[in-house]
Motif scaffolding. Structure first.
Motif, mmCIF file in Angstrom:
data_model
loop_
_atom_site.group_PDB
_atom_site.id
_atom_site.type_symbol
_atom_site.label_atom_id
_atom_site.label_comp_id
_atom_site.label_asym_id
_atom_site.label_seq_id
_atom_site.Cartn_x
_atom_site.Cartn_y
_atom_site.Cartn_z
ATOM 1 N N LEU A 171 4.376 9.863 -7.541
ATOM 2 C CA LEU A 171 5.268 9.268 -6.537
ATOM 3 C C LEU A 171 6.618 8.927 -7.174
ATOM 4 C CD1 LEU A 171 5.164 8.256 -3.530
ATOM 5 C CD2 LEU A 171 4.609 6.015 -4.454
ATOM 6 N N VAL B 25 1.802 9.968 1.791
ATOM 7 C CA VAL B 25 0.863 8.991 1.235
ATOM 8 C C VAL B 25 -0.187 8.700 2.304
ATOM 9 C CG1 VAL B 25 0.572 6.606 0.437
ATOM 10 C CG2 VAL B 25 2.561 7.941 -0.309
ATOM 11 N N ALA C 250 -1.585 1.559 -6.246
ATOM 12 C CA ALA C 250 -0.337 1.921 -6.927
ATOM 13 C C ALA C 250 0.293 0.619 -7.383
ATOM 14 C CB ALA C 250 0.599 2.665 -5.987
ATOM 15 N N ASP D 52 3.020 -1.637 -9.824
ATOM 16 C CA ASP D 52 4.246 -1.650 -10.632
ATOM 17 C C ASP D 52 5.036 -0.353 -10.512
ATOM 18 O OD1 ASP D 52 3.559 -4.193 -11.568
ATOM 19 O OD2 ASP D 52 2.365 -3.351 -13.187
ATOM 20 N N ILE D 53 5.200 0.117 -9.291
ATOM 21 C CA ILE D 53 5.952 1.360 -9.085
ATOM 22 C C ILE D 53 7.399 1.187 -9.542
ATOM 23 C CG2 ILE D 53 6.913 2.869 -7.301
ATOM 24 C CD1 ILE D 53 4.404 2.532 -5.728
ATOM 25 N N ALA E 17 10.974 0.623 -7.193
ATOM 26 C CA ALA E 17 10.677 -0.120 -5.958
ATOM 27 C C ALA E 17 11.871 -1.018 -5.605
ATOM 28 C CB ALA E 17 9.415 -0.958 -6.144
ATOM 29 N N PRO E 18 12.089 -1.338 -4.317
ATOM 30 C CA PRO E 18 11.257 -0.952 -3.178
ATOM 31 C C PRO E 18 11.397 0.529 -2.819
ATOM 32 C CG PRO E 18 13.198 -2.159 -2.414
ATOM 33 C CD PRO E 18 13.214 -2.217 -3.914
ATOM 34 N N VAL E 19 10.253 1.124 -2.457
ATOM 35 C CA VAL E 19 10.196 2.506 -1.992
ATOM 36 C C VAL E 19 9.704 2.479 -0.549
ATOM 37 C CG1 VAL E 19 9.126 4.758 -2.303
ATOM 38 C CG2 VAL E 19 9.650 3.356 -4.317
ATOM 39 N N ALA E 20 10.604 2.775 0.394
ATOM 40 C CA ALA E 20 10.228 2.760 1.813
ATOM 41 C C ALA E 20 9.651 4.111 2.212
ATOM 42 C CB ALA E 20 11.442 2.433 2.677
ATOM 43 N N LEU E 21 8.611 4.080 3.027
ATOM 44 C CA LEU E 21 8.011 5.294 3.581
ATOM 45 C C LEU E 21 8.327 5.347 5.065
ATOM 46 C CD1 LEU E 21 4.486 4.919 1.883
ATOM 47 C CD2 LEU E 21 6.469 6.173 1.025
ATOM 48 N N GLY E 22 8.026 6.481 5.701
ATOM 49 C CA GLY E 22 8.196 6.577 7.140
ATOM 50 C C GLY E 22 7.077 5.866 7.872
ATOM 51 N N ASN E 23 7.208 5.740 9.197
ATOM 52 C CA ASN E 23 6.112 5.181 9.988
ATOM 53 C C ASN E 23 4.893 6.092 9.893
ATOM 54 O OD1 ASN E 23 7.284 2.802 11.125
ATOM 55 N ND2 ASN E 23 8.472 4.086 12.524
ATOM 56 N N LEU F 148 -4.230 5.920 7.658
ATOM 57 C CA LEU F 148 -2.780 5.728 7.760
ATOM 58 C C LEU F 148 -2.096 6.819 6.949
ATOM 59 C CD1 LEU F 148 -3.015 1.904 7.043
ATOM 60 C CD2 LEU F 148 -2.315 2.876 9.239
ATOM 61 N N TYR G 265 1.436 8.337 5.870
ATOM 62 C CA TYR G 265 2.861 7.998 5.789
ATOM 63 C C TYR G 265 3.669 9.141 5.182
ATOM 64 C CZ TYR G 265 1.293 3.084 6.119
ATOM 65 O OH TYR G 265 0.728 1.894 6.510
#
Lengths: 198, 198
Positions: free
Chosen positions: B142, B150, B166, B168-169, B172-178, B190, B192
Motif C-alpha cells: 500500500l 482494499v 495495517a 503505522d502506515i 498517513a493519512p491515506v484516504a480511500l474511496g467510499n 467492505l 474500498y
C-alpha cells in the motif's frame, strides 16, 4: 433500563484520533459534506450531513446524557460549556478541574469511576439513551458489561497511529451481534448489539 | 494492468489474528456458517458461506496469484503445498526455507522485496487479479502505491490484541474511496478503491 451506546467515528485502522490529535478533518468529514442542514443544540454548531447520514445525526441529537473521559473533555476544552448535542455531560476524571470557567453548564465531574458515571447518566437521560465515547472510558464500560450497543462510524482513511477505538479489551474475544448498516458518504455507519454475557 | 487487491478478515478492533495466533474461529466463521457449498481448489477444503457472502467467496476462487509474507506462510505451514484458492503463491521472505517439503508446488520465494513479488504475481495472474494479504506485506504494498483496492471482511468481534491489518502506515493519512458494502452473516464485506496519489 436506559440504553447505553458506545460509539465514535473511527478510521479503517481503528483510530478515533490520529497522531498528535490529528485526522479530525477525515473522521468528521461526514458531519458536514452533504445537503441536509441540521442545527445543533447550540447556535455555534451546525451539522450538514448527506441524506443517508441524516437519521444518524438526528438520533445523535436525541441523546439524553453523555459520558466521556477527561482526555476528550480537555481536548475540546469542555466544548466551551455547550456540548453540540445539548445533553448533560458526565466527565470521568481523577481530578476535578479547579479552573472550569462554566460552573453553571450541565457538566458533572465523576471521580468514582465509569460505572458511577454511567449510572448517573442513565438517571439524567430520562426516556432517551446514554452515549459513551469510545477510547479508554468506553472500553472500561464495555468490559463492565454496561454497554448495550456499539456504534462505529467507519471512515475510509488510514490514520497510521493515534488513539484507538478500544484497545486491549479485557475478556476478549468479545463477540457482538451482526450490525445494522447505513451507507453514507465518507462513512459507513455500523450499529452492533452487544450480546449479554451469561 | 493486473488489479492488486489487499485484504483480510479483520476484527472490529483492527486485528487479522488475535493474541498468540488466536481468534481465527471468529475471523473466519463466515467461511462456513451458511448453506452454500463451494468446493475450494483442493479437496481438503470446502467453503460453506451464507448466500450474501457467496459472490465474495466465488470471486476469491478466481484469484490469479497471491502474495503473502513469511509469517502467514509459516503459520499455515505453506497450506501443505495446496493454497485453498488454487493460485500460485509468492512468499516475500529474507530467507528461503531449506526444508520446504513441496518443491513442485506453485510457491515462489521472493527475496528482493514486496514490489518484486507483486510484479511477478501480476505476470502470473493472467487475466485475473492479484491478492495480497494484509499485515506487514500488505502495508508495504500500500505504501509503495501497488494496491488498487482494499477489502476488509469486517467481523463483529473485539480480539483485544494480535496482528494488525495495517499498522503505522507511512504517508498517513491515506484516504480511500467510499466502499462497496455487502452485508453477510458474521461479516460485513467492505471493498474500498484506493485513490491514486498524484
Amino acid at each position: 433500563m436506559t440504553k447505553v451506546i458506545m460509539g465514535a467515528s473511527m478510521s479503517l485502522d481503528g483510530y478515533i484520533a490520529g497522531p498528535n490529535e490529528s485526522g479530525f478533518d477525515h473522521l468528521f468529514a461526514w458531519h458536514n459534506n452533504g445537503e441536509v442542514e441540521i442545527p445543533a443544540a447550540h447556535e455555534q454548531w451546525t451539522f450538514r450531513p448527506g441524506r443517508a447520514s441524516e437519521p444518524v445525526v438526528r438520533e445523535y441529537l436525541q441523546v439524553g446524557a453523555i459520558v466521556c473521559g477527561r482526555r476528550l473533555f480537555d481536548l475540546t476544552q469542555g466544548w466551551g460549556g455547550h456540548h453540540p448535542l445539548g445533553a448533560p455531560v458526565f466527565v470521568v476524571t481523577h481530578n476535578v478541574p479547579t479552573d472550569w470557567p462554566h460552573p453553571d453548564a450541565p457538566f458533572t465531574f465523576v471521580t468514582d469511576g465509569v460505572e458511577s458515571a454511567v449510572r448517573q447518566a442513565q438517571k439524567a437521560a430520562g426516556d432517551s439513551y446514554v452515549s459513551i465515547a469510545a477510547g479508554n472510558v468506553g472500553r472500561q464500560a464495555l468490559e463492565a458489561g454496561l454497554v448495550d450497543e456499539v456504534r462505529v462510524e467507519l471512515v475510509p482513511v488510514f490514520l497510521g497511529g493515534g488513539t484507538r477505538f478500544a484497545d486491549d479489551i479485557a475478556g476478549a474475544p468479545v463477540a457482538l451481534g451482526n450490525p445494522r448498516v447505513i451507507e453514507g458518504d465518507r462513512v459507513t455507519h455500523l450499529q452492533y448489539p452487544v450480546i449479554p454475557q451469561s
